[in-house]
Design a protein around this motif. Structure first.
Motif, short mmCIF file in Angstrom:
data_model
loop_
_atom_site.label_atom_id
_atom_site.label_comp_id
_atom_site.label_asym_id
_atom_site.label_seq_id
_atom_site.Cartn_x
_atom_site.Cartn_y
_atom_site.Cartn_z
N TRP A 158 0.89 -1.21 0.08
CA TRP A 158 -0.06 0.05 -0.01
C TRP A 158 0.83 1.29 0.07
N TRP A 160 5.99 8.61 4.07
CA TRP A 160 5.65 8.67 5.46
C TRP A 160 5.42 10.12 6.14
N VAL A 216 -2.44 8.21 9.54
CA VAL A 216 -2.97 7.28 10.62
C VAL A 216 -3.95 7.98 11.68
N HIS A 223 8.72 4.81 10.95
CA HIS A 223 8.29 3.61 10.07
C HIS A 223 9.70 3.30 9.17
N HIS A 239 6.97 -0.39 19.72
CA HIS A 239 8.03 -0.19 18.45
C HIS A 239 8.45 1.20 18.28
N ASP A 290 12.13 -2.24 17.79
CA ASP A 290 11.55 -2.26 16.55
C ASP A 290 12.41 -2.86 15.49
N GLN A 309 9.85 -4.88 13.09
CA GLN A 309 10.02 -4.32 11.61
C GLN A 309 9.48 -5.57 10.80
N HIS A 313 -0.14 -4.74 15.36
CA HIS A 313 -0.46 -3.42 15.82
C HIS A 313 -1.63 -2.65 15.15
N PHE A 314 -1.22 -2.45 13.96
CA PHE A 314 -1.97 -1.51 13.03
C PHE A 314 -3.20 -2.15 12.85
N VAL A 355 -5.47 -0.85 16.00
CA VAL A 355 -5.66 0.45 15.90
C VAL A 355 -6.73 0.78 14.95
N LEU A 356 -6.58 -0.06 13.76
CA LEU A 356 -7.40 0.24 12.46
C LEU A 356 -8.70 -0.30 12.61
N ARG A 399 5.95 -10.59 7.50
CA ARG A 399 4.72 -9.83 6.91
C ARG A 399 4.97 -9.80 5.22
C1 HEM Z 1 0.24 5.34 20.54
C2 HEM Z 1 0.26 5.69 19.28
C3 HEM Z 1 1.13 5.20 18.14
C4 HEM Z 1 2.29 4.77 18.03
C5 HEM Z 1 3.36 5.28 19.16
C6 HEM Z 1 2.76 4.25 16.78
C7 HEM Z 1 3.79 3.60 16.35
C8 HEM Z 1 4.23 2.99 15.18
C9 HEM Z 1 5.44 2.53 14.80
C10 HEM Z 1 6.69 2.81 15.38
C11 HEM Z 1 5.29 1.87 13.69
C12 HEM Z 1 6.35 1.32 12.65
C13 HEM Z 1 6.50 -0.07 12.99
C14 HEM Z 1 7.45 -0.81 12.00
O1 HEM Z 1 7.11 -0.74 10.55
O2 HEM Z 1 8.27 -1.39 12.48
C15 HEM Z 1 3.98 1.82 13.46
C16 HEM Z 1 3.25 1.23 12.18
C17 HEM Z 1 2.01 1.64 11.89
N1 HEM Z 1 0.90 2.14 12.64
FE1 HEM Z 1 1.20 2.98 14.56
N2 HEM Z 1 1.42 3.73 16.13
C18 HEM Z 1 0.43 4.56 16.77
C19 HEM Z 1 -0.78 4.60 16.54
C20 HEM Z 1 -1.22 4.25 15.49
C21 HEM Z 1 -2.58 4.49 14.85
C22 HEM Z 1 -3.80 5.46 15.82
C23 HEM Z 1 -2.74 4.05 14.11
C24 HEM Z 1 -4.07 4.20 12.91
C25 HEM Z 1 -5.00 4.36 13.17
C26 HEM Z 1 -1.53 3.37 13.40
C27 HEM Z 1 -1.31 2.76 12.32
C28 HEM Z 1 -0.04 2.31 11.68
C29 HEM Z 1 0.27 1.50 10.56
C30 HEM Z 1 -0.92 1.34 9.65
C31 HEM Z 1 1.31 0.96 10.66
C32 HEM Z 1 2.07 0.22 9.62
C33 HEM Z 1 2.52 0.80 8.44
C34 HEM Z 1 3.08 -0.07 7.49
O3 HEM Z 1 4.30 -0.46 7.45
O4 HEM Z 1 2.28 -0.50 6.48
N3 HEM Z 1 -0.54 3.57 14.57
N4 HEM Z 1 3.08 2.36 14.49
#
Ligand code: HEM
Ligand SMILES: [Cu+2]
Lengths: 233, 647
Positions: free
Chosen positions: B155, B268, B275, B322, B389, B395, B399, B407-408, B411-412, B469
């Motif tokens: 994506w 990003w 996000v 990211h 992470h 991380d 990763q 994780h995502f 949240v999603l 993944r």
């Molecule tokens: C407490 C708040 C949050 C923190 C500290 C956080 C932190 C992170 C970190 C560090 C990554 C990277 C992980 C990696 O690829 O190694 C990540 C990935 C991701 N996060 Fe969060 N996040 C938070 C909240 C959210 C929210 C609210 C959403 C969406 C509604 C979200 C959606 C995503 C998505 C979609 C990815 C993956 C992206 C990808 O590689 O395709 N995160 N998050």
């Protein structure tokens, strides 16, 4: 502003919470967003500027390509067009339609001169310069760059490079903005002959002016960052 | 604040510019023409919602295919390439065609009602946004039928996967469809956001100060700002990529001096604010629902809004989390790590506010409340793994493993989708005028909650023991099978839950046997609940004069001086702007333009590249014609004469 809001009432322009007309808020929001568009393009250009100054046998020195006198001239013209624009806005607020019309016309002409300079610049950069022997050198295309002619009777060799990509896409995007502005102004200019133009249009023309000044300010950033800096560092 | 009502010209003095080609649909238009030309924010909202629910089903089927492929080791449900296409399309669909437009559906429908407006500031622009969204969704899914099929680039379309030289199929058009559809969807979001910002800043009813606005409207405002500031980054990145693929520039072409790394940054810089664009609307919804079902005002209204704004602001400064494993250097990595940890604080504040709201309240467990509680708990789990992470060394382990997938999705789905379903269960009575069946609603919640956790909780563990993944299959002997099978079973349960939910939402608009909702079935608090269900065309017969926050509640239970008042009826009636064909026509022109760009290049008889822009130019001309006619026709309009209390 005060004129605009006084006339707003009898033209379906509802009273707004802030007193600022809707279209103006819209324009400001758009310009905020547009800052980010140009911000991204300018950063891309800056990031790549010093990377791979040499490609193959070529050392990239864009000073050999630029025509700084021409660009300085067109920069001046664009700045001057902003003055016309400001005068047009002030004239429509005062209800001076004739003056509005000709100030709009001045803005259009100066904007078009700027665009013509850019077209000239682009075609010449892409074509390259002829040296005394009639060979082409210092050529910049979307994807490549040619430095000096190495051998008589042969054009300089084009080698892949990023400078052309960032340069043309950045300045081209700016040029597109100017062109849109010119068409918008032409719209108002034509409208001024229909006999329908009045102070009620002041706010719309002001929005057009906001856009025009913004595009101008962006050029004030692009000119030093893309052109002048090459002569400094 | 001016409280005198606006005087409009009487109907007979209206100047109308009619064209022979597209006669403007009049006041009594109905049926399909009404839906195609409507500029009513409520109908636009419903169409946004319906289209997004349709894409939810498509994206869901893609997800189920991915899950079947991972059922056991070395499965062959999908080929390698199909698998890559599936997760690319699934991710793109869910983010851009489901969660964002579902949020937009609520923005459209509710925000004007919550601030006491009769419509958004630019109704026709709002319609254009809808049709651009539909066109964007269409373009993305058309990719299945052309050379190379759908994109297989993830994506986030990382370079150099998008480089034409590395295409698995010669002449692969998937990434081109992807680029153009994202541009179209970006345009839709930008148009809508400019409109919402103007509306919220400028069209509030008298007395509706900023600090009296419902939290959902506040989140609409913040998200709109995020969209107009974040989307330009990806728009430009996509323009550059389009130039790379079509005109041979070298932005991301590492063989010719470009830096694939730059793509990651630009993506990003958009992607992280994105996000929050996905989660803040859901947070807004939950902030409306929890006070209603706890029968208490929201605890820390100012704090919730302020932390929403801080999240939005800081969201622009954490994108590189990211990219921890790309080798950005110690300083950059540490800075982004610290900022990422900090951003969890305002997020945590909100959670405490919701808990504080429930504390000591008389809680009713109706379906919307169940989804709100599901939101808080599930979102918290996702937040915790997010904080995990944010630590760079940790991380490096997470990763690209299934841990990030867990994780995502917490949240999603647990966050955004549960929040949006909460919104549907809460507001569909307002939109359709009928109550949803509570037991069926609770069944949907149970299925979704169980199915969701069965699917995604094991992924934490799978990620920790090393399942990568975006990988088509795994070998025997890693011990991945059991948990993957549980996840696949869970996904089926989740799918059934969502399908029943969607059925229930749509059914509400058609099933006359459902209980009528009345004005305020939940004893809710905000302004939209003072109107009849479904809301009438003109929203408010008389402009309300707002006296307090939670106006509907105050009108029922508050002190006399806090009751809202109404401006006197205007004898000129309520001015309604006319419907218009031009938003649809303009979007159609843009669609043709995109198709023209996609297919403009071909190979000539001598093997040379031939560029033919005829179709693209036609499309552009249609769009420009649409815009010109649009500005010439003006809002025009007709007048309605509602009685005193017809609202
Ligand atoms: C407490 C708040 C949050 C923190 C500290 C956080 C932190 C992170 C970190 C560090 C990554 C990277 C992980 C990696 O690829 O190694 C990540 C990935 C991701 N996060 Fe969060 N996040 C938070 C909240 C959210 C929210 C609210 C959403 C969406 C509604 C979200 C959606 C995503 C998505 C979609 C990815 C993956 C992206 C990808 O590689 O395709 N995160 N998050
Ligand atoms: Cu992030």
């Amino acid at each position: 502003m005060s004129d605009a809001s006084a006339h707003a009432l009898d033209h379906h322009e509802p009273v707004t919470s802030t007193g600022i007309p809707n279209k103006k808020v819209l324009m400001w929001a758009f310009l905020g967003s547009d800052c980010m568009f140009f911000g991204t393009l300018i950063s891309t250009h800056l990031i790549y500027r010093k990377i791979s100054a040499t490609v193959g046998g070529n050392t990239l020195d864009v000073r050999d390509i630029f025509d700084i006198e021409l660009t300085s001239f067109s920069t001046f013209i664009l700045l001057a067009s902003s003055l016309f624009m400001a005068l047009a806005v002030s004239a429509i607020h005062k209800g001076n339609l004739k003056s509005t019309r000709w100030m709009l016309f001045g803005t259009i002409i100066f904007g078009s001169i700027f665009l013509a300079c850019q077209v000239y610049e682009f075609t010449h950069f892409a074509h390259g310069k002829e040296n005394v022997n009639g060979d082409l050198e210092h050529q910049l295309t979307l994807s490549s760059y040619a430095g000096k002619t190495l051998e008589e009777g042969k054009d300089a060799v084009l080698e892949p490079h990023v400078f052309g990509s960032t340069f043309y896409v950045l300045t081209g995007t700016h040029g597109t903005h100017v062109a849109i502005g010119v068409f918008w102004l032409i719209g108002w200019f034509v409208y001024s002959f229909t006999g329908k133009m009045s102070t009620a249009d002041a706010m719309d023309i002001e929005c057009c002016g906001l856009y025009w000044h913004f595009v101008d300010i962006v050029w004030i950033i692009i000119f030093p960052v893309v052109y002048l800096m090459e002569y400094a560092f | 604040m001016a409280t005198e009502s606006i005087k409009y010209a009487a109907p007979d003095t209206e100047t109308k510019l009619e064209t022979k080609v597209f006669p403007r649909p009049g006041q009594h238009t109905s049926g399909i023409v009404d839906w195609l030309t409507t500029i009513d924010h409520k109908k636009i909202g419903m169409m946004y919602g319906l289209t997004a629910l349709f894409f939810l089903l498509i994206g869901g089927v893609e997800a189920l295919l991915i899950r079947s492929q991972l059922w056991s080791h070395n499965m062959d449900v999908l080929t390698n390439r199909q698998y890559n296409q599936m997760f690319t399309m699934h991710g793109t669909t869910m983010v851009f065609l489901v969660i964002m437009p579902l949020s937009a559906a609520f923005f459209n429908y509710l925000m004007p009602l919550q601030i006491g407006a009769r419509d958004v500031a630019f109704p026709r622009m709002n319609a254009l946004s809808l049709w651009c969204f539909v066109a964007g969704g269409l373009i993305l899914n058309l990719s299945w039928f052309f050379t190379g099929g759908s994109p297989a680039i993830g994506w986030f379309g990382y370079a150099p996967l998008t480089d034409t030289r590395f295409a698995e199929v010669i002449g692969d058009m998937g990434p081109d469809f992807w680029i153009f559809s994202l541009q179209m969807l970006g345009l839709a979001s930008l148009l809508a956001s400019f409109n919402f910002i103007t509306t919220i800043i400028n069209m509030r009813a008298p007395g509706m100060t900023m600090m009296r606005m419902p939290v959902f409207t506040w989140m609409t405002l913040i998200v709109s700002f995020l969209i107009i500031l974040a989307f330009p980054a990806i728009t430009i990145a996509l323009v550059e990529l389009m130039f790379d693929r079509t005109y041979d520039t070298n932005f991301y072409d590492f063989l010719e001096g470009g830096k694939p790394h730059l793509w990651q940054h630009l993506f990003w810089i958009f992607g992280h604010p994105e996000v929050y664009i996905l989660i803040l609307p859901a947070m807004g919804i939950v902030s409306e629902v929890i006070p209603v079902f706890s029968r208490k005002p929201l605890f820390g209204y100012g704090l919730i809004i302020f932390s929403g704004a801080i999240i939005g602001f800081m969201g622009f400064a954490v994108w590189s989390h990211h990219m921890f494993t790309t080798g950005m250097g110690v300083v950059a990595t540490s800075a982004f790590s610290i900022l990422t940890m900090l951003i969890a604080i305002p997020t945590g504040i909100k959670i405490f506010n919701w808990i504080g709201t429930m504390w000591g309240g008389r809680i009713r467990f109706d379906t919307p409340m169940l989804f709100a509680l599901g939101f808080i708990t599930m979102f918290m789990i996702g937040g915790f793994t997010g904080i995990m992470h944010s630590s760079v060394p940790i991380d490096a382990q997470h990763q690209d493993s299934y841990f990030v997938v867990a994780h995502f999705h917490y949240v999603l789905i647990g966050g955004a989708l549960f929040g949006l379903f909460c919104g549907f269960y809460f507001w569909i009575p307002k939109m359709s005028g009928r109550m949803l069946n509570e037991s069926l609603g609770k069944l949907v919640f149970t299925l979704m909650f169980i199915g969701f956790n069965l699917t995604f909780f094991p992924m934490h563990y799978l990620g920790m023991i090393g399942q990568p993944r975006r990988t088509h299959s795994y070998n025997e002997g890693h011990g991945f099978e059991t948990w993957n099978q549980i996840a696949t079973i869970g996904s089926a349960i989740l799918g059934v839950g969502i399908a029943i939910g969607i059925f229930q939402f749509i059914n509400a608009f058609f099933n006359k046997k459902l209980k009528p909702a009345g004005k305020n079935p939940w004893d809710a608090r905000t302004l939209e609940w003072t109107l009849s269900s479904p809301v009438r065309e003109y929203n408010f017969a008389r402009n309300p004069i707002i006296k307090s926050r939670d106006q509907a509640w105050e009108n029922n239970y508050g002190a006399k001086e806090n009751h809202s008042e109404k401006e006197p009826l205007d004898d000129h009636g309520v001015h309604m702007p006319d419907r218009s064909w031009y938003p649809l026509l303009t979007a159609f022109g843009l669609f043709v333009l995109v198709i023209g760009m996609l297919f403009h290049a071909s190979i000539g008889p001598a093997g040379e590249l031939v560029r033919d822009y005829t179709v693209a130019i036609c499309g552009g001309t249609i769009a420009i014609f649409g815009i010109i006619m649009w500005s010439l026709e003006g809002p025009a309009g007709y007048h309605l004469f509602p009685k005193e209390n017809e609202e």
